[in-house]
Design a protein around this motif. Structure first.
Motif, PDB file in Angstrom:
ATOM      1  N   SER A  84       0.853  -1.182   0.000  1.00  0.00           N
ATOM      2  CA  SER A  84       0.000   0.000   0.000  1.00  0.00           C
ATOM      3  C   SER A  84       0.889   1.232   0.000  1.00  0.00           C
ATOM      4  N   LEU A  85       0.410   2.289  -0.582  1.00  0.00           N
ATOM      5  CA  LEU A  85       1.186   3.525  -0.591  1.00  0.00           C
ATOM      6  C   LEU A  85       0.741   4.463   0.514  1.00  0.00           C
ATOM      7  N   GLU A  86      -0.021   3.937   1.441  1.00  0.00           N
ATOM      8  CA  GLU A  86      -0.579   4.776   2.487  1.00  0.00           C
ATOM      9  C   GLU A  86       0.512   5.501   3.282  1.00  0.00           C
ATOM     10  N   GLY A  87       1.592   4.777   3.564  1.00  0.00           N
ATOM     11  CA  GLY A  87       2.696   5.380   4.317  1.00  0.00           C
ATOM     12  C   GLY A  87       3.230   6.614   3.612  1.00  0.00           C
ATOM     13  N   TYR A  88       3.442   6.508   2.306  1.00  0.00           N
ATOM     14  CA  TYR A  88       3.997   7.633   1.549  1.00  0.00           C
ATOM     15  C   TYR A  88       3.007   8.785   1.473  1.00  0.00           C
ATOM     16  N   VAL A  89       1.721   8.417   1.292  1.00  0.00           N
ATOM     17  CA  VAL A  89       0.700   9.464   1.257  1.00  0.00           C
ATOM     18  C   VAL A  89       0.665  10.190   2.601  1.00  0.00           C
ATOM     19  N   ASN A  90       0.661   9.423   3.669  1.00  0.00           N
ATOM     20  CA  ASN A  90       0.622  10.028   5.006  1.00  0.00           C
ATOM     21  C   ASN A  90       1.858  10.877   5.276  1.00  0.00           C
ATOM     22  N   LEU A  91       3.006  10.424   4.716  1.00  0.00           N
ATOM     23  CA  LEU A  91       4.248  11.161   4.930  1.00  0.00           C
ATOM     24  C   LEU A  91       4.165  12.569   4.362  1.00  0.00           C
ATOM     25  N   PHE A  92       3.538  12.674   3.206  1.00  0.00           N
ATOM     26  CA  PHE A  92       3.553  13.965   2.514  1.00  0.00           C
ATOM     27  C   PHE A  92       2.328  14.833   2.787  1.00  0.00           C
ATOM     28  N   THR A  93       1.368  14.300   3.516  1.00  0.00           N
ATOM     29  CA  THR A  93       0.136  15.077   3.715  1.00  0.00           C
ATOM     30  C   THR A  93      -0.236  15.190   5.186  1.00  0.00           C
ATOM     31  N   THR A  94      -1.079  16.166   5.459  1.00  0.00           N
ATOM     32  CA  THR A  94      -1.795  16.162   6.734  1.00  0.00           C
ATOM     33  C   THR A  94      -3.265  15.952   6.385  1.00  0.00           C
ATOM     34  N   ARG A  95      -3.941  15.223   7.243  1.00  0.00           N
ATOM     35  CA  ARG A  95      -5.310  14.818   6.924  1.00  0.00           C
ATOM     36  C   ARG A  95      -6.223  15.106   8.117  1.00  0.00           C
ATOM     37  N   SER A  96      -7.494  15.210   7.837  1.00  0.00           N
ATOM     38  CA  SER A  96      -8.419  15.340   8.971  1.00  0.00           C
ATOM     39  C   SER A  96      -9.565  14.339   8.810  1.00  0.00           C
ATOM     40  N   ARG A  97      -9.989  13.787   9.953  1.00  0.00           N
ATOM     41  CA  ARG A  97     -11.076  12.804   9.927  1.00  0.00           C
ATOM     42  C   ARG A  97     -12.421  13.536   9.783  1.00  0.00           C
ATOM     43  N   GLN A  98     -13.294  12.963   8.986  1.00  0.00           N
ATOM     44  CA  GLN A  98     -14.585  13.606   8.748  1.00  0.00           C
ATOM     45  C   GLN A  98     -15.710  12.603   8.956  1.00  0.00           C
ATOM     46  N   SER A  99     -16.876  13.162   9.168  1.00  0.00           N
ATOM     47  CA  SER A  99     -18.044  12.279   9.365  1.00  0.00           C
ATOM     48  C   SER A  99     -18.446  11.658   8.030  1.00  0.00           C
ATOM     49  N   ASP A 100     -19.164  10.542   8.095  1.00  0.00           N
ATOM     50  CA  ASP A 100     -19.620   9.875   6.875  1.00  0.00           C
ATOM     51  C   ASP A 100     -20.485  10.802   6.034  1.00  0.00           C
ATOM     52  N   ASP A 101     -21.322  11.598   6.732  1.00  0.00           N
ATOM     53  CA  ASP A 101     -22.212  12.511   6.017  1.00  0.00           C
ATOM     54  C   ASP A 101     -21.423  13.504   5.195  1.00  0.00           C
ATOM     55  N   TYR A 102     -20.424  14.061   5.842  1.00  0.00           N
ATOM     56  CA  TYR A 102     -19.605  15.066   5.168  1.00  0.00           C
ATOM     57  C   TYR A 102     -18.918  14.468   3.939  1.00  0.00           C
ATOM     58  N   LEU A 103     -18.392  13.232   4.157  1.00  0.00           N
ATOM     59  CA  LEU A 103     -17.680  12.578   3.048  1.00  0.00           C
ATOM     60  C   LEU A 103     -18.636  12.287   1.894  1.00  0.00           C
ATOM     61  N   ALA A 104     -19.857  11.890   2.272  1.00  0.00           N
ATOM     62  CA  ALA A 104     -20.821  11.542   1.230  1.00  0.00           C
ATOM     63  C   ALA A 104     -21.197  12.756   0.411  1.00  0.00           C
ATOM     64  N   GLY A 105     -21.142  13.950   1.068  1.00  0.00           N
ATOM     65  CA  GLY A 105     -21.526  15.165   0.371  1.00  0.00           C
ATOM     66  C   GLY A 105     -20.459  15.706  -0.549  1.00  0.00           C
ATOM     67  N   LEU A 106     -19.249  15.113  -0.493  1.00  0.00           N
ATOM     68  CA  LEU A 106     -18.158  15.626  -1.334  1.00  0.00           C
ATOM     69  C   LEU A 106     -18.282  15.124  -2.762  1.00  0.00           C
ATOM     70  N   ILE A 164       6.457  11.746  13.387  1.00  0.00           N
ATOM     71  CA  ILE A 164       5.306  11.683  12.492  1.00  0.00           C
ATOM     72  C   ILE A 164       4.229  10.890  13.215  1.00  0.00           C
ATOM     73  N   ILE A 165       3.224  11.609  13.620  1.00  0.00           N
ATOM     74  CA  ILE A 165       2.192  10.980  14.447  1.00  0.00           C
ATOM     75  C   ILE A 165       0.960  10.685  13.606  1.00  0.00           C
ATOM     76  N   GLY A 166       0.463   9.499  13.759  1.00  0.00           N
ATOM     77  CA  GLY A 166      -0.812   9.164  13.126  1.00  0.00           C
ATOM     78  C   GLY A 166      -1.887   9.201  14.192  1.00  0.00           C
ATOM     79  N   GLU A 167      -3.033   8.573  13.889  1.00  0.00           N
ATOM     80  CA  GLU A 167      -4.079   8.514  14.903  1.00  0.00           C
ATOM     81  C   GLU A 167      -3.705   7.453  15.908  1.00  0.00           C
ATOM     82  N   GLY A 168      -3.680   7.833  17.152  1.00  0.00           N
ATOM     83  CA  GLY A 168      -3.408   6.856  18.204  1.00  0.00           C
ATOM     84  C   GLY A 168      -1.980   6.384  18.199  1.00  0.00           C
TER      85      GLY A 168
END
Ligand SMILES: Nc1ncnc2c1ncn2[C@@H]1O[C@H](COP(=O)(O)OP(=O)(O)OP(=O)(O)O)[C@@H](O)[C@H]1O
Ligand SMILES: [Mg+2]
Lengths: 317, 375
Positions: A62-84, A273-277
């Protein structure tokens, strides 16, 4: 028992000792490469895979590690994601599958650039100063040369961190903390002693007659130095540059102490580099992998010089 | 061929009272020499006598502690090496390993800003002169000793300097090749005609190459002159001893001599010598005679016992122990000589030299004021 006199000279190693030597080298190389390999693999795992027990040797990359390395992200509710609107590329898709959206780029890129500027800058400066000083010590009668050389080396007789507090205070009052210039000067100061000593050895090996011949032929001392001494010291300069770069690139303690934002290098950045938890291990591993690339490239480019440089005295004559 | 015949370029090198100290150690003490234009001048002396130091001062690689260096009458003592228009051939050649033969030869010209085409022509001309044209594009690291030597010479002559300084340039070659290079070097000098100063500790090399030889010892120039004169009329015991193989015999004795004397008493034995030109009160003296001027004779007053013989083909060296010390004679190989035989030694008068054994200086005599040296 008969010995084949043709194939077995007294000095050449026999077949068994060769095999033994090869086995030792392979074993050592394996030991040295194993942690690097593990880091490389971890960079392509998902966070759960990276901390799975027992460790996973086979996993879906998975490229998740590399994506996480280069980005900052925020967790969103399902509703919000569905509206995107639907994701436009694989990065977005990956991030959204974790119920997150990209908030912006991380600081990794900038930290990496800092490392390049500070690492290569201080290496270049240390090698230039070291070459000039070594040439001076090698060719001119410098008063108290032996004592000076000893003092230069004495800066390496304790761990640099032993002087961390004074340097910190000094840097603070000079306004050099967390600045590129400050870090370049610091690493140069540490490296220049190594550079002088290494390069003096190489330059001592170059006969003075080379420059003298050039000076008789009408060149100035500086031209003779430039055209005759430097090309012949290339090997030594390359070897010295690699050693300096490795130090400056990997230096951690001063970087933690003296940099926090603007001029922070990669080593103090990666472990935090901190992830969730908790730690985001795939991102840490991805960062470490990328961090290794420049130094590997630099070393490979200069490898031929490095090998010749280390055995310099043996092959010259 | 490099310089116009009878051209105006003169390269006379003169050193006056040249001294060099290295932190209290005197390497060269008060040398004075004139090296004439177009002369092949050899500095000869044992290891450590200051030959290289003298040459380096002439080149401008070392500053003298005191004294002057003049090039064509112009004081260049403090001038940089680059401004003296002199070439130097180093003992270990000092060819640049990172350059090809062609680049090595062209290197001195590049500095002068010579155009590429002219440079190329000059390099090829020089290479042809030294017969290394086939090596031009080779790397210098793979060359044989002789070829390296030629490249080093080429790099010196390519610039057509006023003078060449050579520091034991043949020292690293094997004996056979040295002889060959020796004659090549002399030929080259005769063709180019530039003033050459050549340093060596090999007397045979010096004798065969030189127009003039300066013999040095402990930083002092003991004698300067054409090879034969230095050999036949040594100014000091040191020179007499250094030249010749085997060297000159010395018979030590105490006595006094007077102007006009034609014989001396060597511990009782009367020996005829060239007419003496100086009075000398009683003191330690030495009679100097070269082995080739000693013959075996039954009637001589100087007698001794044969210690041994060294056969050398056409001649043999007979070592005889006498009351005055051991004497070596070079006699025809055919002459039968038995060990332990008692023989008389006869010295050929015109060639005998007398020395003040305390100072080592030769006493003036007819030997030193004769026109020719044969007889
Ligand atoms: N740079 C120097 N520092 C100190 N002493 C030196 C230096 N150069 C030469 N000497 C000393 O001066 C003396 C003369 O040296 P020089 O090299 O002129 O001798 P040389 O006649 O060329 O001998 P060789 O035949 O061995 O080359 C030697 O005793 C040497 O040790
Ligand atoms: Mg010498």
């Amino acid at each position: 028992m008969s010995v084949d006199a043709q194939s077995q000279s007294v000095l050449a190693p026999g077949p068994w000792s060769k095999r033994f030597a090869a086995a030792v080298v392979i074993l050592y190389a394996g030991l040295a490469v194993l942690p690097l390999l593990w880091i490389f693999l971890t960079g392509f795992k998902t966070p759960p895979d990276s901390i799975a027990y027992p460790p996973k040797f086979v996993f879906e990359p998975s490229l998740e590690g590399y994506v996480n390395l280069f980005t900052t992200r925020s967790r969103q509710s399902d509703d919000y994601l569905a509206g995107l609107p639907p994701p436009t590329n694989w990065v977005d898709r990956l991030v959204r599958s974790r119920n997150m959206v990209i908030a912006g780029p991380s600081k990794f890129g900038q930290r990496f650039v800092n490392s390049v500027i500070i690492g290569f800058g201080s290496t270049a400066l240390a090698v230039v100063l070291g070459t000039l000083a070594a040439y001076g010590f090698s060719r001119f009668r410098v008063p108290l040369a032996d004592d000076l050389l000893f003092f230069i080396l004495s800066t390496r007789m304790m761990p640099p961190i032993a002087v961390a507090i004074p340097i910190y205070l000094m840097y603070r009052s000079l306004g050099l903390t967390d600045s590129h210039l400050g870090m370049i000067l610091l690493y140069t100061a540490v490296n220049v002693s190594l550079a002088v000593w290494l390069l003096k050895g190489f330059i001592d090996e170059i006969p003075r007659e080379y420059e003298e011949a050039a000076m008789i032929d009408g060149y100035t001392r500086f031209q003779a130095f430039w055209r005759v001494v430097l090309p012949q010291a290339a090997t030594g300069i390359a070897a010295t540059a690699i050693f300096c770069l490795i130090f400056a690139w990997n230096e951690y303690a001063f970087a933690v102490l003296l940099t926090s934002g603007e001029a922070q290098t990669t080593p103090p950045f990666i472990p935090f580099i901190i992830g969730e938890g908790g730690q985001d291990w795939p991102a840490v591993a991805a960062g470490t992998t990328l961090f290794l690339v420049p130094i590997v490239v630099f070393t490979v480019l200069l490898r031929r010089h490095l090998l010749r440089g280390i055995t310099f005295g043996a092959v010259r004559k | 061929m490099f310089r116009p015949a009878g051209g105006a370029i003169v390269a006379e090198i003169r050193i006056e009272n040249l001294c060099k100290e290295f932190g209290g150690f005197v390497a060269v003490r008060g040398s004075t020499l004139t090296i004439e234009d177009r002369c092949f001048f050899v500095l000869l002396g044992p290891s450590g006598c200051g030959k290289t130091t003298t040459l380096r001062m002439i080149a401008g690689l070392e500053l003298p502690t005191s004294g002057r260096i003049l090039l064509d009458g112009e004081d260049v003592t403090r001038r940089r090496a680059a401004e003296r228009d002199i070439a130097f051939v180093f003992q270990l050649y000092a060819l640049y390993p990172h350059m090809s033969v062609r680049e090595n030869l062209g290197f001195p010209l590049r500095c002068q800003g010579m155009a590429r085409a002219a440079r190329r022509r000059r390099v090829e001309e020089t290479a042809a002169l030294l017969r290394i044209d086939h090596l031009l594009d080779r790397s210098v690291t793979g060359l044989s000793g002789g070829d390296r030597q030629r490249v080093a010479l080429g790099r010196a002559i390519v610039r057509r300097p006023k003078a060449f300084l050579m520091d034991e340039p043949l020292g690293a070659l094997d004996t056979e090749f040295r002889h060959l290079m020796c004659s090549e070097l002399r030929n080259l000098h005769d063709r180019i005609g530039a003033t050459s100063v050549y340093v060596t500790h090999d007397q045979l090399e010096a004798m065969s190459l030189a127009d003039r030889i300066a013999v040095m010892n402990h930083g002092v120039v003991e004698q300067v002159g054409p090879p034969q004169e230095v050999y036949d009329r040594p100014a000091t015991m040191y020179v007499a001893d250094f030249l010749g193989s085997p060297p000159m015999n010395f018979l030590a004795f105490d006595g006094s001599v007077h102007r006009g004397d034609r014989q001396v008493r060597v511990n009782g034995a009367v020996v005829e010598v060239p007419e003496i030109h100086e009075d000398r009160a009683a003191g330690p003296l030495a009679l100097g005679v070269r082995p080739e001027h000693v013959s075996l004779s039954d009637v001589s007053a100087v007698r001794g016992r044969v210690l041994g013989t060294d056969y050398l083909g056409t001649t043999q060296i007979v070592t005889v122990t006498t009351a005055h010390g051991s004497v070596k004679a070079r006699v025809p190989a055919a002459l039968p000589v038995a060990v332990d035989e008692v023989v008389g030694l006869e010295f050929r008068t015109p060639h005998l030299a007398l020395f003040d054994a305390a100072s080592g200086r030769a006493l003036p005599s007819a030997l030193y004021y004769r026109e020719t040296t044969d007889g």
